[in-house]
Motif scaffolding. Structure first.
Motif: not given
Length: 590
Positions: A75-98
């Motif tokens: 949706k590219k809503e500016d208000k929540n976009l930075p936080h959601c990007h940060a959450i996704l980046t953290h999940l990619i770093e931490v979660c099980s790759p499979k």
């Protein structure tokens, strides 16, 4: 409420050792986290997931947040976009790759039809990062990812015009460009293996997955795409994609010449036939041939110097496949590939033994279907042009055998007439000094002439349906009687004239008289019906039966035009027939 639930379940799970979370824990984490993100509490969710105390929880359950994150990011809503990007980046770093691979691909597969391109472009980089973490275990996951991604990409409409490719409304061009960036590190890994081992096993899993991707890309979307030349479109993402696919194939150890000739070489290696058919789909190789010889893409990495006749043999299977399809784009590419391959071949150089190959029989049959059945006029015209070009490439003996074969198998009077016209041209050439040959003069020519100068159904032949063949046959006979003097008789026609009279001229004269009488009677009836029915505007539509076939409903005026046109055609046949009889009688032969 949802935020409190999310905090509660996380706090409760902090006390759990290892990965012993219950299904209820998973459900609460997913539902509460999803609601928080959808309600705009992304900042609070971010603070919870990045808390070190929650690392184990996020590693095990965090991938369940992918669905709401992707929806917000799209949706590219500016208000929540930075936080959601940060959450996704953290999940990619931490979660099980499979688990991340599965979760990310689920989002790609479940994307709405109008969000396919945006979803793919959003998730390709995270997906690539996760796959690279898998180390030596990644080939099957890479293959699954490439298959899923391409399966969605091929659903996007293909741009047809230069303007559509530039605008890229549906995102196919952007996706193709992004896919190349996505696959690059995996290609580099295979290239390194090739470099260090000097060869690569066909059982190498990662190479096999990349090969599958390239083969499928060739069949879809590249076989659907009409690539623009650089003069038309200087920067073409689709042309770049096609070029890079061929470069990748070469860089992972797949020789382009070997791929091109693969079907010919495969037949000599019976073991593993089915596996090879799956590994190297013929439709993909047909696209490869078209890219190389029609679009001249990646020709700089096509080092082999192969003879034009050998290349023709290689490409005939691909031409056969493309011409047998009903889609205009594939038929067009089949004609282009056949033409570009033929122009490399010297005129009158193809030997007769090539006609023993299946494709040298089936391709002309497919060409005939294109010439006679294709609804697009330009494609039919192109088909006829390529058909003539293919005839020109055969040597004299091959032309002779080809003509006989086509007359035996053709069921279309127009095609038969075209073949007969070619026979006339070959005879004319053979009668010129320096061009004499045994195939279109004397004993070999006579069986061909008897094949041409006959009425298979005798006097009952439908003259209108067979008009093209009959007129070309009469023109050929008239030409022979005028050109080949009786005392020279180079063609042998004068010795056979009595047979031609019995098998062709007399049945034709009888059929002509029967047809004229029938149509004259129909014309008389039509005139009487029109006269009795009053003016044309008040006349009801009626039918005419010719032979055993009823013509479509038509007005009396249309009936008259059809019947008069038929009688005019019969007069045309009769005039040529009379001229032939006149020439023969003057020689005292008929």
């Amino acid at each position: 409420m949802a935020l409190e639930q999310f905090s509660d379940v996380v706090q409760r799970c902090q006390a759990i050792q290892g990965e012993n979370f219950s299904p209820v824990d998973f459900d609460l984490f997913q539902s509460a986290g999803k609601t928080c993100i959808e309600q705009g509490d992304s900042a609070q969710v971010l603070s919870i997931v990045i808390d070190e105390k929650n690392t184990n929880i996020v590693r095990c359950m965090g991938w369940n947040l992918l669905e709401p994150l992707v929806k917000v990011l799209l949706k590219k809503e500016d208000k929540n976009l930075p936080h959601c990007h940060a959450i996704l980046t953290h999940l990619i770093e931490v979660c099980s790759p499979k688990e991340l691979v599965v979760g990310l691909l689920e989002q790609v597969e479940e994307a709405d039809s109008d969000a396919i391109a945006e979803t793919i472009i959003l998730l390709l980089k995270p997906l690539q990062t996760v796959l690279l973490k898998l180390g030596k275990k990644k080939p099957s996951s890479v293959g699954m990812a490439l298959s899923t991604l391409l399966g969605q990409v091929v659903q996007l409409p293909v741009p047809l015009s230069k303007e559509q490719e530039e605008d890229d409304v549906f995102g196919l061009c952007r996706c193709c460009t992004a896919l190349l960036d996505f696959i690059r590190p995996f290609v580099e890994e295979v290239k390194e293996n090739v470099k260090h081992s000097r060869s690569i096993s066909r059982d190498d899993e990662l190479k096999g997955e990349i090969l599958k991707f390239c083969m499928r890309s060739l069949s879809e979307p590249l076989l659907e795409v009409q690539l623009k030349d650089p003069d038309t479109l200087e920067q073409s993402p689709l042309r770049d994609f096609a070029t890079e696919i061929l470069v990748i194939l070469s860089s992972i150890g797949e020789s382009l010449p070997d791929l091109l000739c693969h079907n010919m070489l495969r037949k000599r290696e019976v073991p593993g036939f089915l596996e090879e058919e799956v590994r190297y789909p013929k439709e993909s190789l047909a696209c490869l041939a078209h890219l190389l010889f029609v679009k001249h893409i990646a020709m700089d990495i096509f080092p082999a110097v192969l003879s034009p006749i050998f290349l023709l043999q290689c490409n005939m299977e691909y031409v056969e496949l493309l011409l047998s399809r009903t889609e205009e784009s594939r038929v067009q590419k089949g004609l282009e590939l056949y033409e570009k391959t033929l122009v490399r071949v010297e005129d009158c150089s193809l030997p007769v033994d090539l006609l023993d190959l299946k494709t040298f029989f089936s391709v002309p049959q497919n060409l005939v279907k294109v010439m006679t059945l294709c609804p697009v006029q330009t494609v039919r015209t192109k088909g006829l042009s390529v058909f003539q070009l293919s005839i020109d490439k055969f040597n004299t003996e091959a032309k002779y055998k080809f003509f006989r074969c086509m007359l035996n198998t053709s069921e279309h009077a127009g095609v038969e007439g075209y073949i007969i016209k070619n026979i006339k041209n070959q005879i004319d050439l053979s009668l010129k000094p320096g061009y004499e040959n045994e195939w279109f003069l004397g004993k070999h020519l006579l069986p061909l002439l008897h094949q041409v100068l006959c009425l298979p159904q005798g006097p009952e032949t439908d003259l209108l349906h067979s008009l093209d063949r009959i007129m070309e046959s009469l023109n050929l006979l008239r030409y022979l009687l005028i050109r080949d003097k009786e005392w020279e008789n180079e063609t042998g026609i004068w010795n056979e004239l009595y047979k031609i009279e019995d098998n062709f001229l007399k049945p034709l004269r009888m059929g002509l008289n029967m047809s004229k009488a029938h149509y004259e009677a129909e014309l008389k009836n039509a005139k009487e019906n029109k006269k009795s029915s009053g003016t044309e505007s008040k006349a009801a539509a009626c039918t005419v039966t010719v032979g055993n076939e009823r013509l479509p409903n038509m007005t009396p005026e249309m009936q008259l035009q059809v019947l008069q046109s038929a009688l005019f055609t019969f007069d045309l046949i009769e005039s040529v027939l009379a001229r032939i009889e006149e020439i023969a009688e003057a020689k005292g032969r008929v």
